[in-house]
Design a protein around this motif. Structure first.
Motif, mmCIF file in Angstrom:
data_model
loop_
_atom_site.group_PDB
_atom_site.id
_atom_site.type_symbol
_atom_site.label_atom_id
_atom_site.label_comp_id
_atom_site.label_asym_id
_atom_site.label_seq_id
_atom_site.Cartn_x
_atom_site.Cartn_y
_atom_site.Cartn_z
ATOM 1 N N PHE A 191 0.857 -1.194 0.000
ATOM 2 C CA PHE A 191 0.000 0.000 0.000
ATOM 3 C C PHE A 191 0.890 1.239 0.000
ATOM 4 C CE2 PHE A 191 0.627 -0.970 4.448
ATOM 5 C CZ PHE A 191 0.666 0.247 5.119
ATOM 6 N N GLY A 192 0.331 2.338 -0.503
ATOM 7 C CA GLY A 192 1.142 3.498 -0.845
ATOM 8 C C GLY A 192 1.826 4.180 0.313
ATOM 9 N N LYS A 193 1.193 4.179 1.495
ATOM 10 C CA LYS A 193 1.789 4.892 2.624
ATOM 11 C C LYS A 193 3.135 4.294 3.039
ATOM 12 C CE LYS A 193 -0.671 8.506 3.947
ATOM 13 N NZ LYS A 193 -1.497 8.595 5.127
ATOM 14 N N GLN A 194 3.365 3.016 2.735
ATOM 15 C CA GLN A 194 4.683 2.442 3.024
ATOM 16 C C GLN A 194 5.773 3.199 2.269
ATOM 17 O OE1 GLN A 194 3.340 -1.507 1.785
ATOM 18 N NE2 GLN A 194 4.043 -2.331 3.732
ATOM 19 N N LEU A 195 5.536 3.462 1.009
ATOM 20 C CA LEU A 195 6.508 4.198 0.200
ATOM 21 C C LEU A 195 6.663 5.628 0.705
ATOM 22 C CD1 LEU A 195 5.328 2.960 -3.314
ATOM 23 C CD2 LEU A 195 7.481 2.347 -2.184
ATOM 24 N N PHE A 196 5.557 6.261 1.021
ATOM 25 C CA PHE A 196 5.595 7.643 1.486
ATOM 26 C C PHE A 196 6.352 7.773 2.797
ATOM 27 C CE2 PHE A 196 3.408 10.316 4.671
ATOM 28 C CZ PHE A 196 3.935 11.546 4.306
ATOM 29 N N LEU A 197 6.025 6.948 3.793
ATOM 30 C CA LEU A 197 6.642 7.076 5.111
ATOM 31 C C LEU A 197 8.148 6.831 5.051
ATOM 32 C CD1 LEU A 197 3.941 5.310 7.321
ATOM 33 C CD2 LEU A 197 4.526 7.753 7.337
ATOM 34 N N ALA A 198 8.575 5.858 4.258
ATOM 35 C CA ALA A 198 10.006 5.583 4.147
ATOM 36 C C ALA A 198 10.725 6.738 3.449
ATOM 37 C CB ALA A 198 10.230 4.283 3.390
#
Length: 403
Positions: A17-24
């Protein structure tokens, strides 16, 4: 295993899911800016701490179906302080954060630049900065930008994190803004110039395939390549991977049966003794699936070597090779198979198991048998990028609840 998952959907890692990419990506950017101000912090520590706060904000916010998107529920609630110095301690959050699933994806999708493959070597790229800005542009916690506030938090200048605006930007349960979803979708299709064209094509084709399944495209079996998978070799690698995953599972079944047979740390199995019936049955199954993989004549030397070990006419040789590869739960001591340091006698350990980063299952979505979990992950990611993941998670949760 890594090879076949990478051949299935290159550059995705464990992202679903996209928030994984954003948070990292946010963690890399905040760490860079904090270091520029003289705060000596690592990117791993900052990204883990921001992820922990994001999960804390989700857990203390409006209840929602998480579907595995929030970790640390047993560890991060109820602390008297959420300062960076406290949150960044190694025992504050989970041992396997979501950040670890992004180490391959961030450089492959062009969200960071790096000369290596270690997270601490990453630097935020222009595309990464665009993603952070797209997610955070409407959130100003404590009258500051999200990045500025988090830099001050990391540097110990402002310990406040209990903010609805910060929750809206960071929580894994809040949807990505439309522009951020489009940016990630573009990254999935375009990748970077450093990536092989074949890898970009495979990931893009796989994304189109999972999207087509939501648009009523019929399910397919291994004998019928979907039109969205343009390269026959890609489909052949997906099939080979599925067969190899079966071999891996069958090999683990053999080891499990051996562990159960031994039963206690005081017992052992001596080569030359009769093979227990359940172990023999597991060996027979392993031989069958390993031979099915070898019949494909796949190009992976390591996979062929492992499967060749599994089809030996000598059961003792197969067991010796498998236990030799294990060494943790079972180990070889001379001509005996003995308990290893992680031996549990076939029973689950009593301590709490670590939380999983895995996406929800997708067995009912019509994938060919045994296909790489990255196809399932890409399915959920595509739902997220279309703003539909919440509805699907709620639907699957209801089905699980009501049977």
């Amino acid at each position: 295993m890594r090879l076949f998952n990478e051949l299935a959907v290159p550059g995705l890692g464990g992202v679903w899911f996209g928030k994984q990419l954003f948070l990292a990506t946010l963690g890399v950017l905040v760490a860079e800016q904090a270091n520029e101000r003289g705060c000596q912090v690592t990117k791993i520590a900052v990204a883990n701490a921001i992820e922990a706060i994001a999960c804390w904000l989700a857990l203390t916010g409006e209840p929602r179906t998480s579907g595995g998107r929030v970790l640390g529920s047993t560890k991060i609630i109820g602390h008297d302080s959420y300062s960076f110095s406290k949150v960044s301690q190694s025992n504050f959050y989970v041992t396997t954060p979501m950040r670890m699933t992004t180490v391959t994806a961030l450089p492959a999708l062009g969200l960071v630049e790096t000369s290596g493959n270690r997270f601490n070597s990453f630097s935020c790229s222009r595309q990464g900065l665009e993603l952070v800005e797209a997610v955070c542009q409407d959130s100003r916690p404590f009258n500051k930008s999200v990045v500025e506030h988090l830099v001050q938090w990391v540097c110990g200048q402002d310990d406040r994190v209990d903010s609805g605006r910060l929750r809206a930007a960071l929580s894994p349960l809040t949807p990505l803004p439309p522009h951020a979803r489009l940016l990630i979708q573009a990254r999935l299709h375009q990748g970077t110039s450093r990536e092989a064209e074949s890898s970009r094509r495979r990931r893009s084709d796989a994304l189109r395939w999972v999207e087509s399944r939501r648009q009523a495209a019929p399910p397919v079996g291994w004998d019928s390549r979907p039109v969205q998978i343009s390269n026959p070799e890609h489909w052949a690698d997906l099939h080979a991977g599925a067969l190899f995953f079966r071999v891996r599972n069958a090999a683990l079944d053999v080891l499990d049966e051996l562990e159960i047979y031994i039963g206690t740390p005081e017992r052992k199995y001596a080569f030359g003794a009769s093979i227990p019936a359940r172990v023999q049955d597991a060996l027979t199954s392993l031989n069958s699936v390993a031979q099915a993989f070898l019949d494909l004549n796949h190009h992976s030397v390591e996979a062929r070597k492992f499967c060749s070990e599994c089809v030996s006419d000598s059961a003792v040789e197969v067991l010796s090779k498998l236990v030799g590869r294990d060494g943790r739960i079972l180990r070889l001591v001379g001509t005996n198979i003995c308990p290893g340091p992680a031996f549990h006698g076939g029973e689950q350990p009593e301590e709490v198991q670590p939380e999983s980063n895995d996406a929800p299952g997708a067995a009912s979505h019509g994938w060919p048998d045994g296909i790489s979990h990255r196809i399932s992950n890409l399915w959920w990611l595509s739902l997220d990028l279309d703003g539909e993941i919440e509805a699907w998670l709620n639907s699957e949760n209801k089905e699980a609840t009501h049977g």
